[in-house]
Design a protein around this motif. Structure first.
Motif, PDB file in Angstrom:
ATOM      1  N   ALA A   1      -5.237   6.669   6.910  1.00 35.40           N
ATOM      2  CA  ALA A   1      -6.695   6.753   6.778  1.00 35.40           C
ATOM      3  C   ALA A   1      -7.100   7.539   5.532  1.00 35.40           C
ATOM      4  CB  ALA A   1      -7.290   7.404   8.027  1.00 35.40           C
ATOM      5  N   VAL A   2      -6.422   8.650   5.271  1.00 33.70           N
ATOM      6  CA  VAL A   2      -6.759   9.469   4.101  1.00 33.70           C
ATOM      7  C   VAL A   2      -6.450   8.715   2.811  1.00 33.70           C
ATOM      8  CG1 VAL A   2      -6.133  11.562   2.819  1.00 33.70           C
ATOM      9  CG2 VAL A   2      -6.520  11.684   5.278  1.00 33.70           C
ATOM     10  N   TYR A   3      -5.287   8.085   2.735  1.00 34.64           N
ATOM     11  CA  TYR A   3      -4.929   7.353   1.526  1.00 34.64           C
ATOM     12  C   TYR A   3      -5.884   6.181   1.289  1.00 34.64           C
ATOM     13  CZ  TYR A   3      -0.395   9.797   1.267  1.00 34.64           C
ATOM     14  OH  TYR A   3       0.605  10.742   1.154  1.00 34.64           O
ATOM     15  N   ALA A   4      -6.225   5.463   2.354  1.00 31.99           N
ATOM     16  CA  ALA A   4      -7.136   4.327   2.202  1.00 31.99           C
ATOM     17  C   ALA A   4      -8.515   4.795   1.752  1.00 31.99           C
ATOM     18  CB  ALA A   4      -7.235   3.560   3.517  1.00 31.99           C
ATOM     19  N   ALA A   5      -9.014   5.875   2.342  1.00 36.90           N
ATOM     20  CA  ALA A   5     -10.328   6.395   1.961  1.00 36.90           C
ATOM     21  C   ALA A   5     -10.322   6.899   0.523  1.00 36.90           C
ATOM     22  CB  ALA A   5     -10.751   7.509   2.912  1.00 36.90           C
ATOM     23  N   ALA A   6      -9.184   7.417   0.068  1.00 36.61           N
ATOM     24  CA  ALA A   6      -9.093   7.877  -1.320  1.00 36.61           C
ATOM     25  C   ALA A   6      -9.204   6.702  -2.288  1.00 36.61           C
ATOM     26  CB  ALA A   6      -7.777   8.613  -1.540  1.00 36.61           C
ATOM     27  N   VAL A   7      -8.723   5.527  -1.866  1.00 29.51           N
ATOM     28  CA  VAL A   7      -8.794   4.342  -2.718  1.00 29.51           C
ATOM     29  C   VAL A   7     -10.202   3.745  -2.721  1.00 29.51           C
ATOM     30  CG1 VAL A   7      -7.974   1.969  -3.003  1.00 29.51           C
ATOM     31  CG2 VAL A   7      -6.350   3.802  -2.470  1.00 29.51           C
ATOM     32  N   THR A   8     -10.816   3.661  -1.545  1.00 28.58           N
ATOM     33  CA  THR A   8     -12.131   3.019  -1.460  1.00 28.58           C
ATOM     34  C   THR A   8     -13.273   3.974  -1.778  1.00 28.58           C
ATOM     35  OG1 THR A   8     -12.414   3.543   0.896  1.00 28.58           O
ATOM     36  CG2 THR A   8     -11.242   1.510   0.351  1.00 28.58           C
ATOM     37  N   ALA A   9     -13.081   5.284  -1.488  1.00 28.04           N
ATOM     38  CA  ALA A   9     -14.135   6.293  -1.662  1.00 28.04           C
ATOM     39  C   ALA A   9     -15.369   5.969  -0.830  1.00 28.04           C
ATOM     40  CB  ALA A   9     -14.507   6.465  -3.131  1.00 28.04           C
ATOM     41  N   ASP A  10     -15.189   5.206   0.226  1.00 31.67           N
ATOM     42  CA  ASP A  10     -16.301   4.847   1.104  1.00 31.67           C
ATOM     43  C   ASP A  10     -16.626   6.017   2.025  1.00 31.67           C
ATOM     44  OD1 ASP A  10     -17.010   3.602   4.034  1.00 31.67           O
ATOM     45  OD2 ASP A  10     -17.945   2.474   2.394  1.00 31.67           O
TER      46      ASP A  10
ATOM     47  N   PHE B   1       0.851  -1.199   0.000  1.00 32.38           N
ATOM     48  CA  PHE B   1       0.000   0.000   0.000  1.00 32.38           C
ATOM     49  C   PHE B   1       0.885   1.247   0.000  1.00 32.38           C
ATOM     50  CE2 PHE B   1      -2.936   3.038   2.172  1.00 32.38           C
ATOM     51  CZ  PHE B   1      -3.898   3.053   1.181  1.00 32.38           C
ATOM     52  N   GLN B   2       1.442   1.532  -1.169  1.00 35.66           N
ATOM     53  CA  GLN B   2       2.334   2.667  -1.327  1.00 35.66           C
ATOM     54  C   GLN B   2       1.993   3.401  -2.621  1.00 35.66           C
ATOM     55  OE1 GLN B   2       4.625   3.814   0.737  1.00 35.66           O
ATOM     56  NE2 GLN B   2       4.465   2.179   2.258  1.00 35.66           N
TER      57      GLN B   2
ATOM     58  N   ALA C   1     -16.338  13.585  -1.580  1.00 34.26           N
ATOM     59  CA  ALA C   1     -15.080  13.982  -2.224  1.00 34.26           C
ATOM     60  C   ALA C   1     -14.552  15.278  -1.626  1.00 34.26           C
ATOM     61  CB  ALA C   1     -15.276  14.138  -3.726  1.00 34.26           C
ATOM     62  N   ALA C   2     -15.451  16.219  -1.338  1.00 37.87           N
ATOM     63  CA  ALA C   2     -15.032  17.475  -0.723  1.00 37.87           C
ATOM     64  C   ALA C   2     -14.468  17.239   0.672  1.00 37.87           C
ATOM     65  CB  ALA C   2     -16.215  18.445  -0.655  1.00 37.87           C
ATOM     66  N   VAL C   3     -15.108  16.340   1.414  1.00 42.75           N
ATOM     67  CA  VAL C   3     -14.639  16.011   2.766  1.00 42.75           C
ATOM     68  C   VAL C   3     -13.248  15.395   2.699  1.00 42.75           C
ATOM     69  CG1 VAL C   3     -15.063  14.607   4.817  1.00 42.75           C
ATOM     70  CG2 VAL C   3     -16.975  15.735   3.660  1.00 42.75           C
ATOM     71  N   LEU C   4     -13.046  14.473   1.760  1.00 44.00           N
ATOM     72  CA  LEU C   4     -11.752  13.806   1.651  1.00 44.00           C
ATOM     73  C   LEU C   4     -10.651  14.785   1.267  1.00 44.00           C
ATOM     74  CD1 LEU C   4     -10.118  11.155   1.636  1.00 44.00           C
ATOM     75  CD2 LEU C   4     -10.554  11.057  -0.816  1.00 44.00           C
TER      76      LEU C   4
END
Length: 285
Positions: free
Chosen positions: A211-220, A3-4, A154-157
């Motif tokens: 957390a930010v990188y993971a959420a960017a990938v899942t968009a959950d 995960f890089q 998307a704005a929150v992320l």
């Protein structure tokens, strides 16, 4: 699983950092006032900052949310001023947003940043009234009658990514100052209390980064809420701790750290507040 960021993503981040470091240093921030640098806005448009996620067929770069998170992390690192998130999200729907010729803002949780500087305002803001912003570099208006709404994930992320960039910057500033500043004949970084502050800043930053990188990938949306909660804490508490390391120097206008603290306070109230994020996470349990 590795995960890089990919090499292309690293190159994108390096390019954005070089551009923003050259144009948005601390000295430029202190002399910028509350106006938007239209020349810089156009330059950002030419480099694809706002059109990053537009398909290539529509004149965009054709990248995704993970790349946008990296770019906005760099914007947060230098405290790039202006309604960046709103203009980025308006690319492709508001004419001129993608190429930087139009500045777009939006009503965000009852607050409207940069209302008087924007060319287009998304949302109802006819009864907005100016308020004194805790961050002198981010003018704000408040909408008294604004109903609670569901913020764009998307704005929150992307706001969380800005907070992450600020947190990383204040961590680096605190470590550098602790290595340089001497007190009682020793560099202050040798003192255990200062070491603990810097270590805690690093832990919060890296936790928020994951957390930010993971959420960017899942968009959950739930993961995005968690990322915003962690990034807000890392940015606000990190700036507080950085200020503690700097002592009285951190409160001066010449210092950079107090600007990060004030911007972090404002961002924490935009899009998704801590209370809203906690409710979203609790509801998902």
């Amino acid at each position: 699983m590795r995960f890089q960021p990919t090499e292309d993503q690293r190159a994108l981040r390096r390019g954005v950092r070089e551009l923003l470091s050259a144009r948005c240093g601390p000295d430029a921030l202190r002399t910028a006032g509350t106006g938007i640098d239209r020349a810089l806005w156009l330059e950002l448009g030419r480099t694809g900052f706002f059109s990053l996620r537009l398909p290539e067929a529509e004149g965009g770069v054709g990248l995704g949310l993970p790349e946008a998170a990296l770019v906005f992390e760099e914007a947060g690192r230098v405290l790039l001023p202006g309604p960046l998130v709103a203009t980025h999200l308006a690319a492709g729907t508001v004419p001129g947003a993608a190429d930087g010729t139009t500045v777009v803002t939006r009503a965000d949780g009852g607050l409207v940043p940069w209302l008087e500087e924007a060319d287009v305002v998304l949302g109802e803001a006819s009864d907005a009234v100016p308020v004194r912003s805790v961050d002198p570099l981010t003018p704000l208006h408040r909408i008294p009658s604004a109903p609670p709404g569901d913020p764009d994930p998307a704005a929150v992320l992307l706001t969380a990514a800005e907070q992450l960039g600020s947190s990383g910057r204040t961590t680096a500033m605190a470590v550098r100052y602790a290595k340089e500043r001497e007190q009682f004949g020793r560099r202050i970084g040798a003192f255990q209390a200062v070491k603990h502050l810097c270590a805690q800043m690093l832990v919060r930053t890296e936790l928020a980064r994951a957390a930010v990188y993971a959420a960017a990938v899942t968009a959950d949306p739930v993961e995005i809420a968690g990322a915003k909660l962690l990034a807000d804490e890392a940015a606000v508490q990190g700036a507080r701790d950085c200020l503690q390391v700097h002592g009285g120097m951190g409160f001066t206008w010449e210092a950079e750290v107090h600007l990060h603290l004030k911007r972090a306070w404002v961002r924490a109230e935009l899009g998704l507040t801590a209370a809203q994020a906690e409710e979203a996470l609790a509801a998902a349990l």
